[in-house]
Design a protein around this motif. Structure first.
Motif, PDB file in Angstrom:
ATOM      1  N   UNK A 165       0.874  -1.115   0.066  1.00  0.00           N
ATOM      2  CA  UNK A 165       0.113  -0.137  -0.174  1.00  0.00           C
ATOM      3  C   UNK A 165       0.806   1.357  -0.020  1.00  0.00           C
ATOM      4  N   UNK A 166       0.511   2.141  -0.770  1.00  0.00           N
ATOM      5  CA  UNK A 166       1.080   3.703  -0.795  1.00  0.00           C
ATOM      6  C   UNK A 166       0.333   4.636   0.442  1.00  0.00           C
ATOM      7  N   UNK A 167      -0.411   3.958   1.073  1.00  0.00           N
ATOM      8  CA  UNK A 167      -1.070   4.753   2.337  1.00  0.00           C
ATOM      9  C   UNK A 167       0.019   4.990   3.266  1.00  0.00           C
ATOM     10  N   UNK A 168      -0.271   6.004   4.053  1.00  0.00           N
ATOM     11  CA  UNK A 168       0.472   6.243   5.114  1.00  0.00           C
ATOM     12  C   UNK A 168      -0.103   5.138   6.216  1.00  0.00           C
ATOM     13  N   UNK A 169       1.143   4.817   7.262  1.00  0.00           N
ATOM     14  CA  UNK A 169       0.729   4.099   8.385  1.00  0.00           C
ATOM     15  C   UNK A 169       0.638   2.675   7.766  1.00  0.00           C
ATOM     16  N   UNK A 170      -0.105   1.943   8.514  1.00  0.00           N
ATOM     17  CA  UNK A 170      -0.470   0.340   8.117  1.00  0.00           C
ATOM     18  C   UNK A 170      -2.004   0.127   8.031  1.00  0.00           C
ATOM     19  N   UNK A 171      -2.565   0.671   7.083  1.00  0.00           N
ATOM     20  CA  UNK A 171      -4.269   0.441   7.052  1.00  0.00           C
ATOM     21  C   UNK A 171      -4.588  -0.870   7.142  1.00  0.00           C
ATOM     22  N   UNK A 172      -5.616  -1.251   8.037  1.00  0.00           N
ATOM     23  CA  UNK A 172      -6.057  -2.753   7.942  1.00  0.00           C
ATOM     24  C   UNK A 172      -6.946  -3.172   6.979  1.00  0.00           C
ATOM     25  N   UNK A 173      -7.596  -2.107   6.193  1.00  0.00           N
ATOM     26  CA  UNK A 173      -8.496  -2.548   5.146  1.00  0.00           C
ATOM     27  C   UNK A 173      -7.760  -2.866   3.725  1.00  0.00           C
ATOM     28  N   UNK A 174      -8.173  -3.809   3.246  1.00  0.00           N
ATOM     29  CA  UNK A 174      -7.590  -4.317   1.862  1.00  0.00           C
ATOM     30  C   UNK A 174      -7.790  -3.335   0.669  1.00  0.00           C
ATOM     31  N   UNK A 175      -8.906  -2.572   0.985  1.00  0.00           N
ATOM     32  CA  UNK A 175      -9.119  -1.617  -0.053  1.00  0.00           C
ATOM     33  C   UNK A 175      -7.909  -0.352  -0.327  1.00  0.00           C
ATOM     34  N   UNK A 176      -7.090  -0.318   0.698  1.00  0.00           N
ATOM     35  CA  UNK A 176      -5.973   0.452   0.660  1.00  0.00           C
ATOM     36  C   UNK A 176      -4.820  -0.159  -0.058  1.00  0.00           C
ATOM     37  N   UNK A 177      -4.840  -1.278  -0.453  1.00  0.00           N
ATOM     38  CA  UNK A 177      -3.905  -2.095  -0.796  1.00  0.00           C
ATOM     39  C   UNK A 177      -3.792  -2.276  -2.567  1.00  0.00           C
ATOM     40  N   UNK A 178      -2.777  -1.624  -3.061  1.00  0.00           N
ATOM     41  CA  UNK A 178      -2.733  -1.559  -4.657  1.00  0.00           C
ATOM     42  C   UNK A 178      -2.013  -2.858  -5.377  1.00  0.00           C
ATOM     43  N   UNK A 179      -1.122  -3.290  -4.869  1.00  0.00           N
ATOM     44  CA  UNK A 179      -0.123  -4.330  -5.476  1.00  0.00           C
ATOM     45  C   UNK A 179      -0.342  -5.568  -4.721  1.00  0.00           C
ATOM     46  N   UNK A 180      -0.601  -6.695  -5.533  1.00  0.00           N
ATOM     47  CA  UNK A 180      -0.914  -7.826  -4.850  1.00  0.00           C
ATOM     48  C   UNK A 180      -0.059  -9.074  -5.362  1.00  0.00           C
ATOM     49  N   UNK A 181       0.248  -9.986  -4.706  1.00  0.00           N
ATOM     50  CA  UNK A 181       0.928 -11.296  -5.400  1.00  0.00           C
ATOM     51  C   UNK A 181       0.026 -12.208  -5.560  1.00  0.00           C
ATOM     52  N   UNK A 182       0.314 -13.422  -6.094  1.00  0.00           N
ATOM     53  CA  UNK A 182      -0.442 -14.381  -6.733  1.00  0.00           C
ATOM     54  C   UNK A 182      -0.927 -15.440  -5.565  1.00  0.00           C
ATOM     55  N   UNK A 183      -0.684 -15.389  -4.394  1.00  0.00           N
ATOM     56  CA  UNK A 183      -1.115 -16.226  -3.365  1.00  0.00           C
ATOM     57  C   UNK A 183      -0.159 -17.533  -3.236  1.00  0.00           C
ATOM     58  N   UNK A 184      -0.349 -17.955  -1.894  1.00  0.00           N
ATOM     59  CA  UNK A 184       0.206 -19.269  -1.717  1.00  0.00           C
ATOM     60  C   UNK A 184      -0.646 -20.089  -0.928  1.00  0.00           C
ATOM     61  N   UNK A 185      -0.821 -21.259  -1.052  1.00  0.00           N
ATOM     62  CA  UNK A 185      -1.693 -22.061  -0.450  1.00  0.00           C
ATOM     63  C   UNK A 185      -1.174 -22.689   1.054  1.00  0.00           C
ATOM     64  N   UNK A 186      -2.006 -22.251   2.151  1.00  0.00           N
ATOM     65  CA  UNK A 186      -1.565 -22.979   3.508  1.00  0.00           C
ATOM     66  C   UNK A 186      -3.154 -23.910   3.818  1.00  0.00           C
ATOM     67  N   UNK A 187      -2.559 -25.262   4.047  1.00  0.00           N
ATOM     68  CA  UNK A 187      -3.684 -25.940   4.477  1.00  0.00           C
ATOM     69  C   UNK A 187      -3.183 -26.628   5.733  1.00  0.00           C
ATOM     70  N   UNK A 188      -4.197 -26.583   6.641  1.00  0.00           N
ATOM     71  CA  UNK A 188      -4.039 -27.126   8.193  1.00  0.00           C
ATOM     72  C   UNK A 188      -5.062 -28.357   8.195  1.00  0.00           C
ATOM     73  N   UNK A 189      -4.126 -29.454   8.388  1.00  0.00           N
ATOM     74  CA  UNK A 189      -5.061 -30.544   8.295  1.00  0.00           C
ATOM     75  C   UNK A 189      -4.330 -31.925   8.935  1.00  0.00           C
ATOM     76  N   UNK A 190      -4.833 -32.598   9.653  1.00  0.00           N
ATOM     77  CA  UNK A 190      -3.985 -33.931  10.284  1.00  0.00           C
ATOM     78  C   UNK A 190      -4.600 -35.058   9.438  1.00  0.00           C
TER      79      UNK A 190
END
Length: 124
Positions: A99-124
């Motif tokens: 995000x180019x916004x000041x501080x560390x905004x919690x809302x996703x709307x303030x974030x402009x650039x995104x990665x492609x994601x990584x899967x996390x699976x928690x399972x036994x």
């Protein structure tokens, strides 16, 4: 422009740990607020944690407080998410964003650039 790439996801048993990394290139990483977000199947993308450009200020979603730690290394242009005491409900695709916004905004709307994601699976 900022290019982001996540790594470190995988399958882990409940109670286990994972460390996600997000490498950044392009615009100066140290000038950007950063965040981790997650999206479970059929649900909207939600905030996990955010961090200011210096690392001095952080935000955590209530369900991960005390279990997850967000950090950054500006010299390495890398963002981290240490995840401990993982639960099945943590299963999701995890995204890092900038995000180019000041501080560390919690809302996703303030974030402009995104990665492609990584899967996390928690399972036994």
């Amino acid at each position: 422009q900022v290019q982001l790439g996540e790594s470190g996801g995988g399958l882990v048993q409940p109670g286990g740990s994972l460390r996600l990394s997000c490498s950044a290139s392009g615009r100066t990483f140290s000038s950007l607020a950063m965040g981790w977000f997650r999206q479970a199947p059929g649900k909207e993308r939600t905030t996990v944690a955010t961090i200011s450009w210096s690392g001095a200020t952080t935000y955590y979603e209530d369900s991960v407080k005390g279990r997850f730690t967000i950090s950054r290394d500006n010299a390495k242009n890398t963002l981290y998410l240490q995840m401990d005491s993982l639960k099945p409900q943590d299963t999701a695709v995890y995204y890092c964003a900038a995000s180019e916004a000041a501080g560390n905004p919690p809302m996703k709307q303030y974030y402009t650039y995104w990665g492609q994601g990584t899967q996390v699976t928690v399972s036994s």
